[in-house]
Design a protein around this motif. Structure first.
Motif, PDB file in Angstrom:
ATOM      1  N   ASN A  48       0.789  -1.271  -0.030  1.00 14.32           N
ATOM      2  CA  ASN A  48       0.083  -0.008   0.053  1.00 14.32           C
ATOM      3  C   ASN A  48       0.850   1.181  -0.046  1.00 14.32           C
ATOM      4  N   PRO A  49       0.500   2.246  -0.657  1.00 17.98           N
ATOM      5  CA  PRO A  49       1.484   3.605  -0.734  1.00 17.98           C
ATOM      6  C   PRO A  49       1.591   4.178   0.469  1.00 17.98           C
ATOM      7  N   HIS A  50       0.565   3.659   1.612  1.00 10.82           N
ATOM      8  CA  HIS A  50       0.742   4.361   2.951  1.00 10.82           C
ATOM      9  C   HIS A  50       1.339   3.544   3.723  1.00 10.82           C
ATOM     10  N   GLN A  51       2.266   2.403   3.493  1.00 11.32           N
ATOM     11  CA  GLN A  51       3.079   1.449   4.184  1.00 11.32           C
ATOM     12  C   GLN A  51       4.545   2.124   4.214  1.00 11.32           C
ATOM     13  N   CYS A  52       5.044   2.244   5.430  1.00  8.46           N
ATOM     14  CA  CYS A  52       6.459   2.393   5.373  1.00  8.46           C
ATOM     15  C   CYS A  52       7.319   1.368   6.182  1.00  8.46           C
ATOM     16  N   GLY A  53       8.403   1.330   6.214  1.00  6.67           N
ATOM     17  CA  GLY A  53       9.200   0.413   6.653  1.00  6.67           C
ATOM     18  C   GLY A  53       9.641  -0.971   6.199  1.00  6.67           C
ATOM     19  N   SER A  54       9.095  -1.142   5.330  1.00  2.00           N
ATOM     20  CA  SER A  54       9.265  -2.299   4.483  1.00  2.00           C
ATOM     21  C   SER A  54      10.609  -2.275   3.298  1.00  2.00           C
ATOM     22  N   LEU A  55      10.710  -1.001   2.849  1.00  2.00           N
ATOM     23  CA  LEU A  55      12.139  -0.879   1.697  1.00  2.00           C
ATOM     24  C   LEU A  55      12.956   0.069   2.453  1.00  2.00           C
ATOM     25  N   ALA A  56      14.137  -0.049   1.652  1.00  2.00           N
ATOM     26  CA  ALA A  56      15.299   0.692   2.380  1.00  2.00           C
ATOM     27  C   ALA A  56      15.045   2.166   2.383  1.00  2.00           C
ATOM     28  N   CYS A  57      14.209   2.735   1.413  1.00  2.00           N
ATOM     29  CA  CYS A  57      13.889   4.255   1.248  1.00  2.00           C
ATOM     30  C   CYS A  57      12.556   4.753   2.220  1.00  2.00           C
ATOM     31  N   LEU A  58      11.876   3.884   2.797  1.00  2.00           N
ATOM     32  CA  LEU A  58      10.780   4.226   3.470  1.00  2.00           C
ATOM     33  C   LEU A  58      11.305   4.176   5.279  1.00  2.00           C
ATOM     34  N   LEU A  59      11.629   5.300   5.717  1.00  2.00           N
ATOM     35  CA  LEU A  59      12.020   5.552   7.054  1.00  2.00           C
ATOM     36  C   LEU A  59      10.716   5.765   8.029  1.00  2.00           C
ATOM     37  N   ALA A  60      11.032   5.603   9.517  1.00  2.00           N
ATOM     38  CA  ALA A  60      10.154   6.335  10.362  1.00  2.00           C
ATOM     39  C   ALA A  60      10.014   7.740   9.941  1.00  2.00           C
ATOM     40  N   SER A  61      11.024   8.359   9.854  1.00  2.00           N
ATOM     41  CA  SER A  61      10.795   9.786   9.547  1.00  2.00           C
ATOM     42  C   SER A  61      10.015  10.250   8.311  1.00  2.00           C
ATOM     43  N   ASP A  62       9.914   9.429   7.326  1.00  2.00           N
ATOM     44  CA  ASP A  62       8.982   9.558   6.201  1.00  2.00           C
ATOM     45  C   ASP A  62       7.335   9.438   6.608  1.00  2.00           C
ATOM     46  N   ALA A  63       7.125   8.539   7.634  1.00  2.00           N
ATOM     47  CA  ALA A  63       5.852   8.414   8.224  1.00  2.00           C
ATOM     48  C   ALA A  63       5.253   9.526   8.928  1.00  2.00           C
ATOM     49  N   VAL A  64       6.473   9.916  10.005  1.00  2.00           N
ATOM     50  CA  VAL A  64       6.131  11.095  10.895  1.00  2.00           C
ATOM     51  C   VAL A  64       6.168  12.418   9.848  1.00  2.00           C
TER      52      VAL A  64
END
Length: 518
Positions: A48-64
């Motif tokens: 899903n486009p709103h899932q973070c944390g599964s790929l190298a470029c999706l960090l916690a800072s992106d979700a925040v």
């Protein structure tokens, strides 16, 4: 087996975290399959486009950053905003191999990847290692091993069906941590919407065998300074439990307050850094102990990450920055073992540690570069950039909540990239709207772009090659060069001092990592 922090009792097995240990060759194979499955998951829509944390470029800072942007955008429309934070109970232990393999087949994933996933999750046995353990193997029929390079991606794919679109809101997650943000004309109406969305989420989770941990549920309201009504104390009822809105909420290591103030978060980061500093100072008392080079490595690899965690998404106030800088001066003095009367400008040069303000700015630039260089199809923060900003693709998140605001005029509008950012109203603009102006030294005054894509080897589609001299790692080097220039301008070398500024190793924000918590 590791103890989980802040547990009231350790008499239950749920108070411990089981870390699975594999052979080195097995982990290498799992890493290879993780890279292949990552690109396939993007191409087939498994994530899903709103899932973070599964790929190298999706960090916690992106979700925040995405959460903060949506909250501010909905507040600009004059709506009452609240967020309900949920946590999946059990997490990796609830993954069913048959259900996951069925999801992969339904999306047309290559049969050999489906077969490997089924073989990886079935026919396993484990042996617990602790004092007094029986040391016998037991079969494991469910769940994904926590500690494997591919387990995180498999779990995120498994829970991707939990997502549903929320009108005038946002459903966002980082691995097993969910956040349901809603907005309406009143907080009581928000409670009704969140109860309805939670029921839908719980029903979808029941079909997957996934539940939510009720004790970890937290609620927060986001009032504004213009709200004439007092902050509501309306509670939410979920599964027979009552949850009142909190003054502070910790999510992904970030501390949120209703006023979106960053001071409570950095106060806690400073306290943690001071505790760590007291512990490592025993390694290097005056005159003996570790050499300055190793002290420098400890300062950069241990103290600075603790102190600056969230600096890529949160901006400390001037008063808080002074407190953080005072602590950083103590670290510089400990690194060099200089006298107390040594000027801080010379102390920074001797310790090869720039001023903290410059380091925080450098870390934010690297985070902004990562946002601008990521495909908006997989990064929610990039998908919310203004349309005038050139990104690897033209995709943008829909619907855009900026259109809800009838007062979105003047300083609230996204600035054109060729218009200078006004200094007197720099806080009136959303972070993602003002972000490109912080990177004009890379984009150019005319907004030339797009920037090269980060982590191209992890993506499912190829993007245009950057022009010579504009590769991603070269842009990172430009950010470092700008840091050195600002260091020279901020603290010019005294005439009696012959040494020049320099850093031994400066890599404060690894780009190719999936971890983002602290």
């Amino acid at each position: 087996m590791l103890d989980k922090l802040r547990k009231p009792s350790y008499d239950s097995p749920s108070s411990f975290r089981v870390i699975v240990l594999f052979q080195t060759f097995a982990k290498i194979l799992e890493r290879i399959m993780n890279l292949r499955l990552s690109s396939v998951a993007q191409a087939t829509g498994l994530l899903n486009p709103h899932q973070c944390g599964s790929l190298a470029c999706l960090l916690a800072s992106d979700a925040v950053t995405t959460l903060t942007h949506e909250v501010k955008t909905l507040q600009m429309a004059g709506r009452k905003v609240s967020t309900l934070f949920l946590d999946i109970k059990g997490g990796f232990d609830n993954v069913k191999p048959a259900t996951l393999c069925g999801m992969l087949r339904a999306k047309g994933v290559n049969p050999y990847l489906v077969s490997w996933t089924k073989s990886f999750l079935t026919g396993r046995s484990c042996q617990l290692q602790y004092q007094g353990s029986p040391k016998v193997f037991a079969s494991v029929s469910v769940g994904a091993p926590q500690g494997s390079p591919v387990s995180l991606l498999l779990f995120v794919i498994y829970v991707s069906r939990l997502y549903c679109e929320i009108p005038h809101g946002l459903s966002l997650s980082y691995v097993d941590d969910f956040g349901l943000t809603v907005s309406s004309a009143s907080y009581r109406r928000n409670i009704q919407i969140q109860q309805k969305e939670y029921a839908r989420l719980k029903a979808r989770g029941a079909r997957l065998g996934v539940g939510f941990s009720v004790p970890k549920t937290e609620l927060i309201y986001w009032p504004t300074n213009r709200d004439r009504d007092p902050i509501s104390n309306a509670t939410i009822h979920l599964d027979g439990s009552v949850f009142a809105p909190k003054v502070e909420v910790r999510w992904l290591g970030y501390w949120f307050t209703p006023s979106v103030s960053t001071t409570p978060h950095f106060v806690k980061r400073l306290a943690k850094a001071q505790v760590a500093f007291v512990a490592i100072k025993r390694l290097c008392p005056p005159g003996i102990g570790l050499p300055p080079f190793l002290c420098h490595r400890l300062a950069f690899s241990l103290l600075f990450p603790i102190l600056s965690y969230s600096a890529d998404a949160f901006l400390p106030t001037i008063h808080m920055t002074r407190k953080l800088s005072a602590f950083w001066h103590k670290v510089q003095r400990w690194t060099t073992n200089c006298f107390m009367c040594t000027p801080t400008d010379i102390l920074a040069i001797e310790a090869c540690l720039p001023q903290l303000e410059l380091l925080l700015t450098y870390k934010r630039r690297l985070a902004y570069l990562r946002i601008l260089s990521s495909p908006p199809e997989i990064k929610p923060a990039t998908a919310r950039l203004p349309p005038s900003v050139q990104t690897p693709s033209l995709h943008r998140h829909s619907p855009d909540h900026r259109a809800l605001s009838a007062r979105n005029v003047g300083s609230r509008l996204p600035l054109p990239l060729i218009q200078p950012r006004p200094r007197s109203k720099n806080r009136a603009h959303l972070l993602l709207d003002a972000l490109p102006h912080s990177m004009l030294f890379l984009l150019g005054p005319d907004g030339l772009g797009p920037l090269p894509v980060a982590s191209q080897h992890l993506l499912c589609k190829s993007y245009p090659e950057p022009p010579p001299g504009h590769a991603y790692h070269q842009l990172r080097l430009q950010c470092k060069s700008l840091l050195m220039e600002e260091w020279d301008k901020a603290t010019p070398d005294p005439t009696r001092y012959t040494y020049c500024n320099g850093v031994l190793a400066l890599d404060v924000s690894p780009m190719h990592t999936t971890t983002g918590r602290s």
